[in-house]
Each structure stands twice: as structure tokens, then as C-alpha cells.
Motif scaffolding. Structure first.
Motif, short mmCIF file in Angstrom:
data_model
loop_
_atom_site.label_atom_id
_atom_site.label_comp_id
_atom_site.label_asym_id
_atom_site.label_seq_id
_atom_site.Cartn_x
_atom_site.Cartn_y
_atom_site.Cartn_z
N GLY A 59 0.81 -1.22 0.00
CA GLY A 59 0.00 0.00 0.00
C GLY A 59 0.84 1.26 0.00
O GLY A 59 1.87 1.34 -0.66
N MET A 60 0.39 2.24 0.78
CA MET A 60 1.07 3.53 0.85
C MET A 60 2.48 3.43 1.44
O MET A 60 3.33 4.27 1.17
CB MET A 60 0.25 4.52 1.69
CG MET A 60 -1.13 4.82 1.15
SD MET A 60 -1.09 5.84 -0.32
CE MET A 60 -0.53 7.37 0.38
N LEU A 61 2.71 2.41 2.26
CA LEU A 61 4.02 2.25 2.89
C LEU A 61 5.08 1.71 1.93
O LEU A 61 6.27 1.79 2.20
CB LEU A 61 3.91 1.30 4.09
CG LEU A 61 3.00 1.74 5.22
CD1 LEU A 61 2.90 0.65 6.27
CD2 LEU A 61 3.51 3.04 5.83
N ASP A 62 4.63 1.15 0.82
CA ASP A 62 5.54 0.52 -0.15
C ASP A 62 6.20 1.58 -1.03
O ASP A 62 6.06 1.60 -2.25
CB ASP A 62 4.75 -0.48 -0.99
CG ASP A 62 5.64 -1.40 -1.81
OD1 ASP A 62 6.87 -1.18 -1.85
OD2 ASP A 62 5.09 -2.34 -2.42
N ASP A 63 6.93 2.48 -0.38
CA ASP A 63 7.55 3.60 -1.07
C ASP A 63 8.72 4.10 -0.21
O ASP A 63 8.51 4.59 0.91
CB ASP A 63 6.50 4.70 -1.26
CG ASP A 63 7.00 5.90 -2.05
OD1 ASP A 63 8.23 6.14 -2.10
OD2 ASP A 63 6.14 6.61 -2.60
N SER A 64 9.92 3.98 -0.71
CA SER A 64 11.09 4.37 0.09
C SER A 64 11.08 5.86 0.43
O SER A 64 11.58 6.25 1.49
CB SER A 64 12.39 3.99 -0.63
OG SER A 64 12.46 4.59 -1.90
N ALA A 65 10.50 6.70 -0.42
CA ALA A 65 10.42 8.14 -0.12
C ALA A 65 9.52 8.39 1.09
O ALA A 65 9.84 9.22 1.95
CB ALA A 65 9.91 8.91 -1.34
N VAL A 66 8.43 7.66 1.18
CA VAL A 66 7.52 7.80 2.33
C VAL A 66 8.24 7.37 3.60
O VAL A 66 8.15 8.03 4.64
CB VAL A 66 6.24 6.96 2.11
CG1 VAL A 66 5.41 6.89 3.38
CG2 VAL A 66 5.42 7.54 0.97
N ILE A 67 8.97 6.29 3.52
CA ILE A 67 9.71 5.78 4.68
C ILE A 67 10.77 6.79 5.12
O ILE A 67 10.87 7.12 6.30
CB ILE A 67 10.34 4.41 4.39
CG1 ILE A 67 9.23 3.38 4.17
CG2 ILE A 67 11.25 3.98 5.52
CD1 ILE A 67 9.71 2.07 3.63
N ARG A 68 11.55 7.29 4.18
CA ARG A 68 12.59 8.28 4.52
C ARG A 68 11.98 9.53 5.15
O ARG A 68 12.51 10.08 6.11
CB ARG A 68 13.40 8.66 3.28
CG ARG A 68 14.47 7.66 2.91
CD ARG A 68 15.43 8.22 1.88
NE ARG A 68 14.78 8.75 0.70
CZ ARG A 68 14.42 8.03 -0.37
NH1 ARG A 68 14.64 6.74 -0.39
NH2 ARG A 68 13.85 8.60 -1.41
N ARG A 69 10.86 9.96 4.61
CA ARG A 69 10.19 11.17 5.12
C ARG A 69 9.72 10.96 6.57
O ARG A 69 9.78 11.87 7.38
CB ARG A 69 9.01 11.52 4.22
CG ARG A 69 8.56 12.92 4.28
CD ARG A 69 7.58 13.36 3.20
NE ARG A 69 6.59 12.36 2.80
CZ ARG A 69 6.56 11.77 1.59
NH1 ARG A 69 7.46 12.05 0.68
NH2 ARG A 69 5.61 10.90 1.30
N ASN A 70 9.27 9.76 6.89
CA ASN A 70 8.77 9.46 8.23
C ASN A 70 9.87 9.00 9.18
O ASN A 70 9.62 8.88 10.38
CB ASN A 70 7.66 8.42 8.16
CG ASN A 70 6.41 8.98 7.54
OD1 ASN A 70 5.94 10.03 7.93
ND2 ASN A 70 5.90 8.31 6.53
N ASN A 71 11.04 8.71 8.68
CA ASN A 71 12.20 8.27 9.46
C ASN A 71 11.80 7.41 10.67
O ASN A 71 11.75 7.92 11.80
CB ASN A 71 13.03 9.46 9.89
CG ASN A 71 14.35 9.01 10.52
OD1 ASN A 71 14.75 7.87 10.38
ND2 ASN A 71 15.01 9.92 11.20
N PRO A 72 11.53 6.13 10.46
CA PRO A 72 11.03 5.27 11.54
C PRO A 72 12.10 4.85 12.56
O PRO A 72 11.77 4.22 13.56
CB PRO A 72 10.51 4.05 10.79
CG PRO A 72 11.37 3.98 9.57
CD PRO A 72 11.63 5.41 9.19
N THR A 73 13.33 5.21 12.37
CA THR A 73 14.42 4.74 13.23
C THR A 73 14.19 5.06 14.70
O THR A 73 14.34 4.19 15.56
CB THR A 73 15.77 5.32 12.76
OG1 THR A 73 15.94 5.01 11.37
CG2 THR A 73 16.91 4.73 13.54
#
Length: 121
Positions: A59-73
């Protein structure tokens, strides 16, 4: 003789971690754990004392740009610090690695984080 038998049957922490990761994967994976998040496997590398969790995002999470923007670390590290089930492994200084793969682009790694003892203590 009974003492020898009992001693021989005890698992080391490494053996326990490897067994539990394998059993979890065999019994539960793949399994949805949240909307658009599936855990695919757990594994343990005895040589590096690293427990690895592999996930697939959709879904919406399947996007490296979205992940980088949200920085889940930071959130992942907070969850690890608070995970009481991981206490024996954290006390032993094990490493924790999280890998997230794409559903739409099979095999494409979207995000990876590894936490060392110095990170979560």
C-alpha cells in the motif's frame, strides 16, 4: 548420571534465540502485523549475535520516499528499548536488525536498520 543428563539438555542463549526465531518463522510467517505490514521471517546469526526481522510493506508504505520522510528509526529504537520480551537478548548485548521489502517490487529493500547494544542501552 541425572546431573549430566540435565546439564546436557540446557540450551545456551544463542541456541534458544536461534530456535525461537526458527519456530516463530515456521509457525507464524508470513503474517500481517499491521495494515500493509507483513512479517516474513525472523532469523538469528550466531556469529554476529544479530536477530533479524524481515518484513514486506504494501500500500502507501511501499515507497522508500515515504519511509525516509517518516524516518522510523527513532520509533523503532524506542519500541526495542521498551520490549520486555527482548530483555535476555538485550542484556546479552545482541544486535537487532530490521529489513523492510517492497510488495510491488519483489526483493527491493525499502529500509534497513540495525541497532547495537550502545543504541538501546
Amino acid at each position: 548420571m541425572a546431573c549430566l543428563f540435565l546439564t546436557a539438555c540446557q540450551e545456551t542463549l544463542e541456541q534458544r534465540c536461534a530456535r525461537e526465531a526458527k519456530e516463530y518463522t515456521e509457525k507464524h510467517c508470513p503474517a500481517p502485523i499491521a495494515k500493509d505490514v507483513t512479517i516474513d521471517s525472523m532469523s538469528f546469526d550466531k556469529a554476529t549475535h544479530t536477530l533479524t526481522y524481515s518484513y514486506t510493506l504494501g500500500g502507501m508504505l511501499d515507497d522508500s520516499a515515504v519511509i525516509r520522510r517518516n524516518n522510523p528509526t527513532d520509533q523503532m529504537l524506542l519500541q526495542l528499548r521498551n520490549a520486555t520480551a527482548m530483555k535476555p537478548y538485550k542484556d546479552a548485548g545482541y544486535n537487532f536488525r530490521y529489513i523492510y521489502y517492497s510488495t510491488k517490487n519483489k526483493g527491493t529493500k525499502l529500509f534497513e536498520a540495525t541497532f547495537l547494544e550502545k543504541d538501546y542501552q
